[in-house]
Motif scaffolding. Structure first.
Motif, mmCIF file in Angstrom:
data_model
loop_
_atom_site.group_PDB
_atom_site.id
_atom_site.type_symbol
_atom_site.label_atom_id
_atom_site.label_comp_id
_atom_site.label_asym_id
_atom_site.label_seq_id
_atom_site.Cartn_x
_atom_site.Cartn_y
_atom_site.Cartn_z
ATOM 1 N N ASP A 1 0.945 -1.340 -0.073
ATOM 2 C CA ASP A 1 0.092 -0.113 0.036
ATOM 3 C C ASP A 1 0.675 1.122 -0.015
ATOM 4 O OD1 ASP A 1 -1.099 2.361 0.681
ATOM 5 O OD2 ASP A 1 -1.925 1.662 2.855
ATOM 6 N N ALA A 2 0.623 1.890 0.005
ATOM 7 C CA ALA A 2 0.720 3.124 -0.147
ATOM 8 C C ALA A 2 1.250 3.960 0.745
ATOM 9 C CB ALA A 2 -0.542 3.560 -0.252
ATOM 10 N N ASN B 1 2.845 4.948 1.179
ATOM 11 C CA ASN B 1 3.611 4.192 2.191
ATOM 12 C C ASN B 1 5.024 4.215 1.749
ATOM 13 O OD1 ASN B 1 1.284 4.109 2.464
ATOM 14 N ND2 ASN B 1 1.049 2.149 2.667
ATOM 15 N N TYR C 1 -12.969 0.189 6.485
ATOM 16 C CA TYR C 1 -13.670 -0.924 5.172
ATOM 17 C C TYR C 1 -14.789 -1.860 5.927
ATOM 18 C CZ TYR C 1 -9.995 0.783 2.335
ATOM 19 O OH TYR C 1 -9.389 1.213 1.466
ATOM 20 N N ILE D 1 -20.358 -4.312 -0.310
ATOM 21 C CA ILE D 1 -19.114 -4.529 -0.976
ATOM 22 C C ILE D 1 -19.120 -4.186 -2.372
ATOM 23 C CG2 ILE D 1 -17.541 -6.222 -1.642
ATOM 24 C CD1 ILE D 1 -17.252 -7.154 1.154
ATOM 25 N N ARG E 1 -10.426 6.952 -2.636
ATOM 26 C CA ARG E 1 -9.238 6.530 -1.879
ATOM 27 C C ARG E 1 -8.075 7.526 -2.211
ATOM 28 N NH1 ARG E 1 -6.482 5.793 1.268
ATOM 29 N NH2 ARG E 1 -5.368 4.156 2.192
ATOM 30 N N HIS F 1 -6.722 0.292 9.287
ATOM 31 C CA HIS F 1 -7.657 -0.075 8.713
ATOM 32 C C HIS F 1 -8.622 -0.971 9.558
ATOM 33 C CE1 HIS F 1 -6.353 -0.973 4.327
ATOM 34 N NE2 HIS F 1 -5.790 0.229 4.697
ATOM 35 N N ILE G 1 -17.357 -6.532 9.232
ATOM 36 C CA ILE G 1 -17.287 -7.044 7.500
ATOM 37 C C ILE G 1 -17.683 -8.554 7.540
ATOM 38 C CG2 ILE G 1 -15.037 -7.435 7.502
ATOM 39 C CD1 ILE G 1 -15.717 -5.353 4.733
ATOM 40 N N ALA H 1 -10.169 -4.110 -6.033
ATOM 41 C CA ALA H 1 -9.864 -2.711 -5.446
ATOM 42 C C ALA H 1 -8.795 -2.914 -4.494
ATOM 43 C CB ALA H 1 -11.140 -2.687 -4.493
ATOM 44 N N THR I 1 -5.521 -0.475 -5.501
ATOM 45 C CA THR I 1 -4.999 0.310 -4.663
ATOM 46 C C THR I 1 -3.676 0.348 -4.010
ATOM 47 O OG1 THR I 1 -7.324 0.289 -3.679
ATOM 48 C CG2 THR I 1 -5.782 1.990 -2.559
ATOM 49 N N VAL J 1 -9.476 -7.535 13.215
ATOM 50 C CA VAL J 1 -9.609 -8.498 12.142
ATOM 51 C C VAL J 1 -9.745 -9.817 12.852
ATOM 52 C CG1 VAL J 1 -7.730 -9.712 10.777
ATOM 53 C CG2 VAL J 1 -7.619 -7.405 11.151
ATOM 54 N N VAL K 1 -5.495 -14.116 5.480
ATOM 55 C CA VAL K 1 -5.532 -13.029 4.715
ATOM 56 C C VAL K 1 -4.453 -12.373 4.808
ATOM 57 C CG1 VAL K 1 -6.660 -10.709 3.762
ATOM 58 C CG2 VAL K 1 -8.039 -12.668 4.676
ATOM 59 N N TYR K 2 -4.135 -12.018 6.119
ATOM 60 C CA TYR K 2 -2.866 -11.189 6.372
ATOM 61 C C TYR K 2 -1.472 -11.922 5.974
ATOM 62 C CZ TYR K 2 0.554 -8.292 9.257
ATOM 63 O OH TYR K 2 1.735 -7.576 9.618
ATOM 64 N N PHE L 1 3.678 -3.175 9.785
ATOM 65 C CA PHE L 1 2.354 -3.592 9.996
ATOM 66 C C PHE L 1 1.999 -4.131 11.228
ATOM 67 C CE2 PHE L 1 1.456 -4.504 5.262
ATOM 68 C CZ PHE L 1 1.317 -3.118 4.858
HETATM 69 C C1 HEM Z 1 -13.573 -8.010 2.808
HETATM 70 C C2 HEM Z 1 -12.752 -7.479 3.710
HETATM 71 C C3 HEM Z 1 -11.574 -6.598 3.121
HETATM 72 C C4 HEM Z 1 -11.684 -5.363 2.290
HETATM 73 C C5 HEM Z 1 -12.954 -4.731 1.827
HETATM 74 C C6 HEM Z 1 -10.412 -4.928 2.502
HETATM 75 C C7 HEM Z 1 -9.899 -3.665 1.605
HETATM 76 C C8 HEM Z 1 -8.659 -3.389 1.529
HETATM 77 C C9 HEM Z 1 -8.120 -2.399 0.520
HETATM 78 C C10 HEM Z 1 -9.268 -1.548 -0.370
HETATM 79 C C11 HEM Z 1 -7.040 -2.304 0.437
HETATM 80 C C12 HEM Z 1 -5.999 -1.203 -0.393
HETATM 81 C C13 HEM Z 1 -5.373 -0.535 0.632
HETATM 82 C C14 HEM Z 1 -5.705 0.718 1.287
HETATM 83 O O1 HEM Z 1 -6.858 0.947 0.891
HETATM 84 O O2 HEM Z 1 -5.156 1.363 2.080
HETATM 85 C C15 HEM Z 1 -6.521 -3.404 1.271
HETATM 86 C C16 HEM Z 1 -5.069 -3.744 1.596
HETATM 87 C C17 HEM Z 1 -4.905 -4.537 2.621
HETATM 88 N N1 HEM Z 1 -5.445 -5.232 3.505
HETATM 89 FE FE1 HEM Z 1 -7.683 -5.301 3.428
HETATM 90 N N2 HEM Z 1 -9.504 -5.756 3.026
HETATM 91 C C18 HEM Z 1 -10.302 -6.773 3.750
HETATM 92 C C19 HEM Z 1 -9.784 -7.891 4.459
HETATM 93 C C20 HEM Z 1 -8.582 -7.785 4.856
HETATM 94 C C21 HEM Z 1 -7.953 -8.634 5.957
HETATM 95 C C22 HEM Z 1 -8.962 -9.468 6.864
HETATM 96 C C23 HEM Z 1 -6.814 -8.315 6.374
HETATM 97 C C24 HEM Z 1 -5.881 -8.900 7.518
HETATM 98 C C25 HEM Z 1 -5.185 -8.307 8.252
HETATM 99 C C26 HEM Z 1 -6.515 -7.462 5.446
HETATM 100 C C27 HEM Z 1 -5.265 -6.958 5.283
HETATM 101 C C28 HEM Z 1 -4.767 -6.116 4.250
HETATM 102 C C29 HEM Z 1 -3.333 -5.627 3.935
HETATM 103 C C30 HEM Z 1 -2.247 -6.189 4.761
HETATM 104 C C31 HEM Z 1 -3.459 -4.906 3.012
HETATM 105 C C32 HEM Z 1 -2.184 -3.986 2.284
HETATM 106 C C33 HEM Z 1 -2.063 -2.822 3.110
HETATM 107 C C34 HEM Z 1 -0.822 -1.993 2.408
HETATM 108 O O3 HEM Z 1 -0.036 -2.394 1.605
HETATM 109 O O4 HEM Z 1 -0.699 -0.935 3.047
HETATM 110 N N3 HEM Z 1 -7.441 -7.152 4.517
HETATM 111 N N4 HEM Z 1 -7.722 -3.978 1.966
#
Ligand code: HEM
Length: 341
Positions: free
Chosen positions: A27-28, A30, A178, A184, A198, A231, A236, A248, A252, A272, A279-280, A295
């Motif tokens: 991400d960003a 970042n 989120y 969704i 965003r 986040h 959810i 998405a 992003t 979480v 997922v993580y 993180f």
């Molecule tokens: C349906 C559920 C989820 C949605 C809608 C969602 C949405 C998103 C979106 C839109 C991003 C893009 C980065 C941003 O907006 O900053 C993202 C990144 C990320 N999400 Fe989720 N996410 C979900 C579930 C999860 C879960 C359960 C985890 C576990 C911790 C997770 C971990 C991450 C990580 C590690 C990134 C990368 C962030 C980065 O590189 O800065 N996500 N997520």
């Protein structure tokens, strides 16, 4: 920063349930894009640069008749920015970095993001300027987005240490709720629209960071112009990972790694559920090691406030909303998000 990582219990990831596959960069806001060999090809080389000779050009000479003039990496990036033609980055109107500290800070971030590899920094800077010329992120800050799709999903907050104007005494947060998404498919279904929203949120956060008024340059090791990101995945439904969420998040992460380097201080993933630990675990495959260190997944969002004991903003945790363990008002009251209608 005393962030305590609570690693969710890893479990074997069912491939079809994973968000954001095929993402090379982080991400960003970042960061430095990863060079991990695990990355798959549909997200091209965020800050990776094509092979170019400039990495060795720490100094170059100009006209042979003139005495040799050293051209520093910053000077070379400035020359490149001028040649590219787009006048601003993150709302800072670019000017000669010799005299203009904000520009110097931004160019230094491009070097830092690429571990001082000038060729890669040049490539990333060029791509950022081209992307900004095309996307016009500053216009998105005043654009109205759909309330039905984005209400309650994104905020920026800022906290100051009274009596200090140092950049170290200011903390900026972006909040992505989120978990608050109503549908969704509606919110993430139109990728361009989601990404614009965003980006608007990110540009609002950059306004609060206020690099424009900086008077002290940054170095590779000392850069206070970074923000916290949260986040919140509370409530959810994780039962079905929508393809919209996958694309998405993938897009992003790619866009932000490319265009907003070195802006992340620490990132917290709160509420979480342990069952979603996979997922993580999966996301980490595509993130640079340097970034993963920032993180912090947490199962209970109420514990967030205790993470900020080392901030120069005293009692920072207390200023957060109560649902994150603080004593402050709700995000809807103390935060600001993109314009909604
Ligand atoms: C349906 C559920 C989820 C949605 C809608 C969602 C949405 C998103 C979106 C839109 C991003 C893009 C980065 C941003 O907006 O900053 C993202 C990144 C990320 N999400 Fe989720 N996410 C979900 C579930 C999860 C879960 C359960 C985890 C576990 C911790 C997770 C971990 C991450 C990580 C590690 C990134 C990368 C962030 C980065 O590189 O800065 N996500 N997520």
């Amino acid at each position: 920063m005393s962030a305590t990582e609570q690693q969710p219990t890893p479990a074997a990831p069912p491939a079809e349930a994973l968000p954001a596959p095929s993402v090379e960069a982080t991400d960003a806001a970042n960061t430095t894009a990863t060079t991990a060999t695990t990355a798959t090809p549909d997200v091209p080389d965020a800050p990776e640069a094509p092979a170019a000779p400039a990495a060795t050009e720490a100094t170059v000479t100009t006209d042979a008749k003139e005495p040799a003039v050293e051209s520093t990496p910053i000077a070379q990036l400035w020359a490149l920015a001028k040649a590219t033609g787009h006048p601003e980055i993150w709302g800072v109107t670019l000017a000669d970095p010799e005299a203009h500290v904000p520009t110097r800070i931004i160019l230094q971030k491009y070097l830092n993001a690429n571990d001082a590899d000038l060729a890669k920094a040049k490539d990333q800077l060029t791509k950022t300027l081209e992307w900004r010329a095309k996307t016009k992120p500053l216009e998105l800050v005043t654009k109205a987005f759909s309330k039905a799709k984005f209400d309650g999903m994104g905020y920026v907050t800022k906290y100051l240490q009274e009596g200090s104007t140092e950049p170290e005494s200011k903390e900026v947060f972006t909040w992505n709720i989120y978990g608050g998404v109503k549908s969704i498919d509606d919110t993430f279904g139109n990728l361009e629209e989601f990404l614009e929203w965003r980006v608007a949120l990110m540009e609002l956060a950059l306004q609060q960071l206020d690099i424009s008024s900086a008077t002290k340059p940054i170095t590779a090791d000392d850069d206070p112009y970074k923000m916290f990101q949260v986040h919140d995945y509370k409530s959810i439904s994780f039962l079905r990972q929508s393809p919209h969420v996958k694309s998405a998040s993938a897009e992003t992460i790619k866009v932000f790694a490319q265009n907003y380097p070195e802006l992340l201080k620490e990132k917290f993933f709160v509420n979480v559920p342990a069952i979603m630990g996979f997922v993580y675990t999966f996301m980490k495959l595509f993130v640079a090691a340097k970034t993963i260190k920032k993180f912090h997944p947490m199962s209970n969002g109420g514990n967030l406030a205790v993470e900020f004991g080392e901030s120069k903003v005293s009692a920072l945790g207390e200023k957060l909303p109560a649902n994150y363990g603080g004593k402050g008002s709700e995000l809807g009251e103390q935060g600001k998000g993109p314009v909604l209608e």
